[in-house]
Design an enzyme around this catalytic site. Structure first.
Site, PDB file in Angstrom:
ATOM      1  N   TRP A 151       4.836  -3.452   4.242  1.00 14.09           N
ATOM      2  CA  TRP A 151       5.254  -4.458   5.211  1.00 14.09           C
ATOM      3  C   TRP A 151       4.490  -5.772   5.110  1.00 14.09           C
ATOM      4  O   TRP A 151       4.834  -6.729   5.784  1.00 14.09           O
ATOM      5  CB  TRP A 151       5.075  -3.888   6.633  1.00 14.09           C
ATOM      6  CG  TRP A 151       3.801  -3.097   6.784  1.00 14.09           C
ATOM      7  CD1 TRP A 151       3.673  -1.732   6.722  1.00 14.09           C
ATOM      8  CD2 TRP A 151       2.465  -3.602   6.974  1.00 14.09           C
ATOM      9  NE1 TRP A 151       2.352  -1.352   6.871  1.00 14.09           N
ATOM     10  CE2 TRP A 151       1.582  -2.487   7.028  1.00 14.09           C
ATOM     11  CE3 TRP A 151       1.911  -4.879   7.110  1.00 14.09           C
ATOM     12  CZ2 TRP A 151       0.200  -2.607   7.212  1.00 14.09           C
ATOM     13  CZ3 TRP A 151       0.539  -5.007   7.286  1.00 14.09           C
ATOM     14  CH2 TRP A 151      -0.297  -3.880   7.340  1.00 14.09           C
ATOM     15  N   LYS A 175      12.980   1.788  -1.089  1.00 11.35           N
ATOM     16  CA  LYS A 175      12.666   2.062   0.318  1.00 11.35           C
ATOM     17  C   LYS A 175      11.555   1.106   0.693  1.00 11.35           C
ATOM     18  O   LYS A 175      10.393   1.317   0.356  1.00 11.35           O
ATOM     19  CB  LYS A 175      12.202   3.506   0.551  1.00 11.35           C
ATOM     20  CG  LYS A 175      12.077   3.807   2.039  1.00 11.35           C
ATOM     21  CD  LYS A 175      11.114   4.920   2.369  1.00 11.35           C
ATOM     22  CE  LYS A 175       9.691   4.474   2.419  1.00 11.35           C
ATOM     23  NZ  LYS A 175       9.371   3.460   3.458  1.00 11.35           N
ATOM     24  N   GLU A 250       0.222   0.206  -7.039  1.00 11.38           N
ATOM     25  CA  GLU A 250      -0.531  -0.971  -6.556  1.00 11.38           C
ATOM     26  C   GLU A 250      -1.172  -0.557  -5.243  1.00 11.38           C
ATOM     27  O   GLU A 250      -0.514  -0.545  -4.201  1.00 11.38           O
ATOM     28  CB  GLU A 250       0.423  -2.140  -6.289  1.00 11.38           C
ATOM     29  CG  GLU A 250       1.208  -2.609  -7.482  1.00 11.38           C
ATOM     30  CD  GLU A 250       0.384  -3.478  -8.413  1.00 11.38           C
ATOM     31  OE1 GLU A 250      -0.831  -3.611  -8.194  1.00 11.38           O
ATOM     32  OE2 GLU A 250       0.975  -3.996  -9.363  1.00 11.38           O
ATOM     33  N   LEU A 251      -2.460  -0.220  -5.267  1.00 14.14           N
ATOM     34  CA  LEU A 251      -3.063   0.410  -4.089  1.00 14.14           C
ATOM     35  C   LEU A 251      -4.080  -0.517  -3.417  1.00 14.14           C
ATOM     36  O   LEU A 251      -4.042  -1.723  -3.603  1.00 14.14           O
ATOM     37  CB  LEU A 251      -3.661   1.754  -4.513  1.00 14.14           C
ATOM     38  CG  LEU A 251      -2.662   2.653  -5.275  1.00 14.14           C
ATOM     39  CD1 LEU A 251      -3.305   3.961  -5.685  1.00 14.14           C
ATOM     40  CD2 LEU A 251      -1.396   2.908  -4.463  1.00 14.14           C
ATOM     41  N   CYS A 284      -3.668  -7.063  -0.002  1.00  8.78           N
ATOM     42  CA  CYS A 284      -4.465  -6.138  -0.810  1.00  8.78           C
ATOM     43  C   CYS A 284      -5.545  -6.865  -1.606  1.00  8.78           C
ATOM     44  O   CYS A 284      -6.581  -6.288  -1.902  1.00  8.78           O
ATOM     45  CB  CYS A 284      -3.571  -5.306  -1.723  1.00  8.78           C
ATOM     46  SG  CYS A 284      -2.482  -6.297  -2.726  1.00  8.78           S
ATOM     47  N   GLU A 386     -11.034   0.043   3.181  1.00  9.24           N
ATOM     48  CA  GLU A 386     -10.361  -1.261   3.145  1.00  9.24           C
ATOM     49  C   GLU A 386     -10.085  -1.739   4.574  1.00  9.24           C
ATOM     50  O   GLU A 386      -9.380  -1.058   5.328  1.00  9.24           O
ATOM     51  CB  GLU A 386      -9.030  -1.114   2.389  1.00  9.24           C
ATOM     52  CG  GLU A 386      -8.264  -2.410   2.274  1.00  9.24           C
ATOM     53  CD  GLU A 386      -6.974  -2.269   1.456  1.00  9.24           C
ATOM     54  OE1 GLU A 386      -6.370  -1.181   1.480  1.00  9.24           O
ATOM     55  OE2 GLU A 386      -6.601  -3.247   0.795  1.00  9.24           O
TER      56      GLU A 386
HETATM   57  P1  NAD Z   1       0.279   3.808   5.300  1.00 13.87           P
HETATM   58  O1  NAD Z   1      -0.612   4.141   4.192  1.00 13.87           O
HETATM   59  O2  NAD Z   1       0.827   4.921   6.140  1.00 13.87           O
HETATM   60  O3  NAD Z   1       1.542   2.974   4.793  1.00 13.87           O
HETATM   61  C1  NAD Z   1       1.463   1.980   3.795  1.00 13.87           C
HETATM   62  C2  NAD Z   1       2.865   1.842   3.216  1.00 13.87           C
HETATM   63  O4  NAD Z   1       3.209   3.045   2.559  1.00 13.87           O
HETATM   64  C3  NAD Z   1       3.949   1.638   4.291  1.00 13.87           C
HETATM   65  O5  NAD Z   1       4.870   0.706   3.825  1.00 13.87           O
HETATM   66  C4  NAD Z   1       4.588   3.020   4.448  1.00 13.87           C
HETATM   67  O6  NAD Z   1       5.953   2.946   4.801  1.00 13.87           O
HETATM   68  C5  NAD Z   1       4.416   3.599   3.070  1.00 13.87           C
HETATM   69  N1  NAD Z   1       4.289   5.041   3.096  1.00 13.87           N
HETATM   70  C6  NAD Z   1       3.491   5.789   3.874  1.00 13.87           C
HETATM   71  N2  NAD Z   1       3.632   7.086   3.602  1.00 13.87           N
HETATM   72  C7  NAD Z   1       4.552   7.177   2.625  1.00 13.87           C
HETATM   73  C8  NAD Z   1       5.134   8.253   1.917  1.00 13.87           C
HETATM   74  N3  NAD Z   1       4.776   9.520   2.124  1.00 13.87           N
HETATM   75  N4  NAD Z   1       6.062   7.973   0.981  1.00 13.87           N
HETATM   76  C9  NAD Z   1       6.430   6.707   0.729  1.00 13.87           C
HETATM   77  N5  NAD Z   1       5.906   5.648   1.355  1.00 13.87           N
HETATM   78  C10 NAD Z   1       4.982   5.877   2.299  1.00 13.87           C
HETATM   79  O7  NAD Z   1      -0.469   2.894   6.244  1.00 13.87           O
HETATM   80  P2  NAD Z   1      -0.235   1.677   7.191  1.00 13.87           P
HETATM   81  O8  NAD Z   1      -0.773   2.022   8.530  1.00 13.87           O
HETATM   82  O9  NAD Z   1       1.157   1.125   7.126  1.00 13.87           O
HETATM   83  O10 NAD Z   1      -1.252   0.703   6.478  1.00 13.87           O
HETATM   84  C11 NAD Z   1      -2.589   1.153   6.412  1.00 13.87           C
HETATM   85  C12 NAD Z   1      -3.230   0.889   5.130  1.00 13.87           C
HETATM   86  O11 NAD Z   1      -2.337   0.812   4.033  1.00 13.87           O
HETATM   87  C13 NAD Z   1      -3.908  -0.431   5.133  1.00 13.87           C
HETATM   88  O12 NAD Z   1      -5.163  -0.331   5.734  1.00 13.87           O
HETATM   89  C14 NAD Z   1      -4.003  -0.760   3.693  1.00 13.87           C
HETATM   90  O13 NAD Z   1      -5.151  -0.147   3.167  1.00 13.87           O
HETATM   91  C15 NAD Z   1      -2.813  -0.108   3.095  1.00 13.87           C
HETATM   92  N6  NAD Z   1      -1.745  -1.052   2.737  1.00 13.87           N
HETATM   93  C16 NAD Z   1      -1.840  -1.629   1.519  1.00 13.87           C
HETATM   94  C17 NAD Z   1      -0.887  -2.535   1.132  1.00 13.87           C
HETATM   95  C18 NAD Z   1      -0.975  -3.192  -0.211  1.00 13.87           C
HETATM   96  O14 NAD Z   1      -0.418  -4.258  -0.415  1.00 13.87           O
HETATM   97  N7  NAD Z   1      -1.627  -2.570  -1.203  1.00 13.87           N
HETATM   98  C19 NAD Z   1       0.151  -2.874   2.000  1.00 13.87           C
HETATM   99  C20 NAD Z   1       0.230  -2.253   3.244  1.00 13.87           C
HETATM  100  C21 NAD Z   1      -0.743  -1.325   3.611  1.00 13.87           C
END
Ligand code: NAD
Length: 481
Positions: A151, A175, A250-251, A284, A386
């Site tokens: 997002w 997705k 891309e983590l 990120c 992070e």
């Molecule tokens: P999250 O890890 O639950 O979600 C991050 C993204 O992954 C979301 O878009 C979510 O829809 C997707 N996701 C989650 N579980 C999934 C699954 N099982 N299969 C497919 N997609 C899945 O966490 P969050 O609360 O949305 O964000 C928290 C952390 O995520 C942040 O602190 C940050 O570290 C990381 N993040 C990183 C990026 C990046 O650009 N690398 C972007 C958003 C969030």
């Protein structure tokens, strides 16, 4: 005035919604108001998307480079024409200032135009062989790609997830984040309107774990492209490994910024402070750990705090807003937790550390004040996890070796920044810092033509650049006797 659009999935070119499907409420993070109801896929929807993608791949792998370039260029033109609408929708569902959303459109335009040229440079290779024998190396599209995007860049992430596979001749099931669906649908619509066959790219939404298990459990999907946290990335990489699917991951990161005594402190601050608070730190490659040499530490910290206090926080749609709300309710909670822990271990909070209310209208929204911590012990949670928010952590270090050791201490390696005028030191930093991207005296570490990706726990593979296109190809060696 841009209206927030009705939400749907796109499966086999059909707008899918209703029908008793579960829904997810999309919230404007500046106001807390529900602005849309997003339909979530059931198993039958996902199976239909898989069947369609299989057909889509057969259509698109046989397309000519000219066809693919025309679609990408056409979509880039349409995104530019629709820039204002796309940007407003992104800000409504994600919160960032409009100026930042407009830049996301331009990132996509640049990337699609770059790939439109790059499709003509997918060269193979002829090997030197004795006469009577011919050996050729060719590159072919990998197949159906499952692409999961988060997002934080509601337009830019879907652009990356769609652009490279489409340029390569793959089919994509995307997705994107359930928090920001309309932006992703807007990007996809530009591709359809530019002539992309409907089977080639589709958009589904759902319960993330259900969707990823279903799609990655299918042999039709040959590649996973994921952007998100390291924890989820490791989980998805294991699912992909069951079927030996290729992956681009891309983590997360924890961007070190090395500031040496030889710099112009004010010039560095004028560049780094806005970069820190871009998208409320939810980036990120956000700079997070400021590793400052002792001689300039106090000036750097005080100048940082002074500038952070002047940042205008508000609704991203309002003129003059420099930082919007955080994207969802989870982020301010995480900020409170991390900052409380840092203080309890002896770190100093100079500004921020609180949630300003009522900035976005009737409800409070998910705002968090620009925050600065200093002299935080290295075992604090915020120096190991992070932060993904508007907080800078500034610590003093004695000399280059200690600063490099701190930069490399964590298992992350996405973006790093360093500021020094010493040319020899610049060479050493280039070699020593364990990172996918390094900015030396700059914050500009990306571009359509430049590989974007990390090392260690920050993932593997690249998006953007020729590397991003090759990541959607497989290699075949053909030997003719
Ligand atoms: P999250 O890890 O639950 O979600 C991050 C993204 O992954 C979301 O878009 C979510 O829809 C997707 N996701 C989650 N579980 C999934 C699954 N099982 N299969 C497919 N997609 C899945 O966490 P969050 O609360 O949305 O964000 C928290 C952390 O995520 C942040 O602190 C940050 O570290 C990381 N993040 C990183 C990026 C990046 O650009 N690398 C972007 C958003 C969030």
């Amino acid at each position: 005035m841009t209206q927030y659009p009705a939400l749907h999935m796109v499966i086999d070119g059909e707008r899918v919604s209703g029908g008793g499907r579960r829904t997810h409420a999309v919230v404007n993070p500046a106001t807390g108001e529900v602005i849309g109801e997003l339909p979530l896929a059931d198993a039958a929807d996902l199976d239909r998307a898989l069947d369609t993608a299989q057909r889509g791949f057969r259509v698109w792998r046989d397309s000519t480079p000219h066809q693919r370039a025309a679609v990408l260029q056409g979509a880039a033109r349409l995104m530019l024409e629709r820039q204002e609408d796309l940007a407003r929708i992104a800000t409504m569902e994600q919160g960032k200032p409009l100026s930042e959303s407009r830049i996301e459109v331009l990132m996509n335009v640049g990337l699609f135009n770059f790939y439109a040229g790059e499709v003509f440079r997918l060269y193979g290779r002829a090997l030197v062989r004795p006469s009577g024998m011919r050996s050729t190396v060719i590159h072919e599209p990998v197949g159906v790609v499952a692409a999961f995007s988060p997002w934080n860049f509601p337009l830019g992430n879907p652009g990356r997830k769609l652009g490279a596979p489409i340029a390569a001749g793959c089919a994509v099931i995307m997705k994107s984040a359930e928090e920001t669906p309309a932006s992703a649908l807007g990007v996809l619509q530009c591709l359809y309107d530019a002539g992309l066959p409907k089977e080639v790219a589709q958009a589904v939404f759902g319960v993330p774990d259900e969707v990823s298990r279903h799609l990655l459990g299918s042999p039709i999907v040959r590649k996973l492209s994921f952007t998100g946290s390291t924890v989820i990335g490791k989980h998805l990489a294991k699912l992909a490994a069951e079927d030996m699917k290729r992956t681009t991951m891309e983590l997360g990161g924890h961007g070190p910024v090395l500031v040496f005594d030889d710099v112009d402190v004010d010039a560095v601050l004028n560049t780094m402070v806005p970069h820190k608070y871009r998208n409320a730190g939810q980036v990120c490659v956000s700079p997070t750990r400021f590793i400052v040499e002792e001689g300039v530490f106090a000036r750097f910290r005080d100048g940082f705090v002074e500038r952070a206090k002047t940042i205008r926080v508000g609704n991203g749609l309002d003129d003059g807003t420099q930082m919007g709300p955080m994207a969802n309710a989870r982020r301010p909670e995480a900020m409170d937790r991390l900052i409380t822990d840092a203080k309890s271990r002896g770190g100093t909070l100079h500004t921020g550390g609180e949630r300003p209310g009522n900035l976005g209208g009737a409800n409070a929204g998910f705002f968090y004040a620009p925050s600065v911590l200093s002299e935080v012990p290295l075992d604090a949670e915020i120096l190991n996890e992070e932060p993904f928010g508007p907080v800078a952590i500034i610590n003093p270090f004695a000399g280059e070796a200690a600063m490099i050791a701190e930069a490399n201490r964590l298992p992350y390696g996405l973006a790093a920044y360093s500021w020094t005028t010493d040319a020899k030191r610049q060479q050493r930093l280039m070699r020593e810092i364990e990172t996918g991207m390094l900015g030396i005296n700059t914050t500009m570490i990306g571009g359509a033509d430049s590989p974007f990706g990390g090392v260690k726990w920050s993932g593997h593979g690249h998006e953007d650049g020729p590397e991003g296109l090759m990541a959607c190809m497989v290699t075949k060696a053909v030997h003719e006797g």
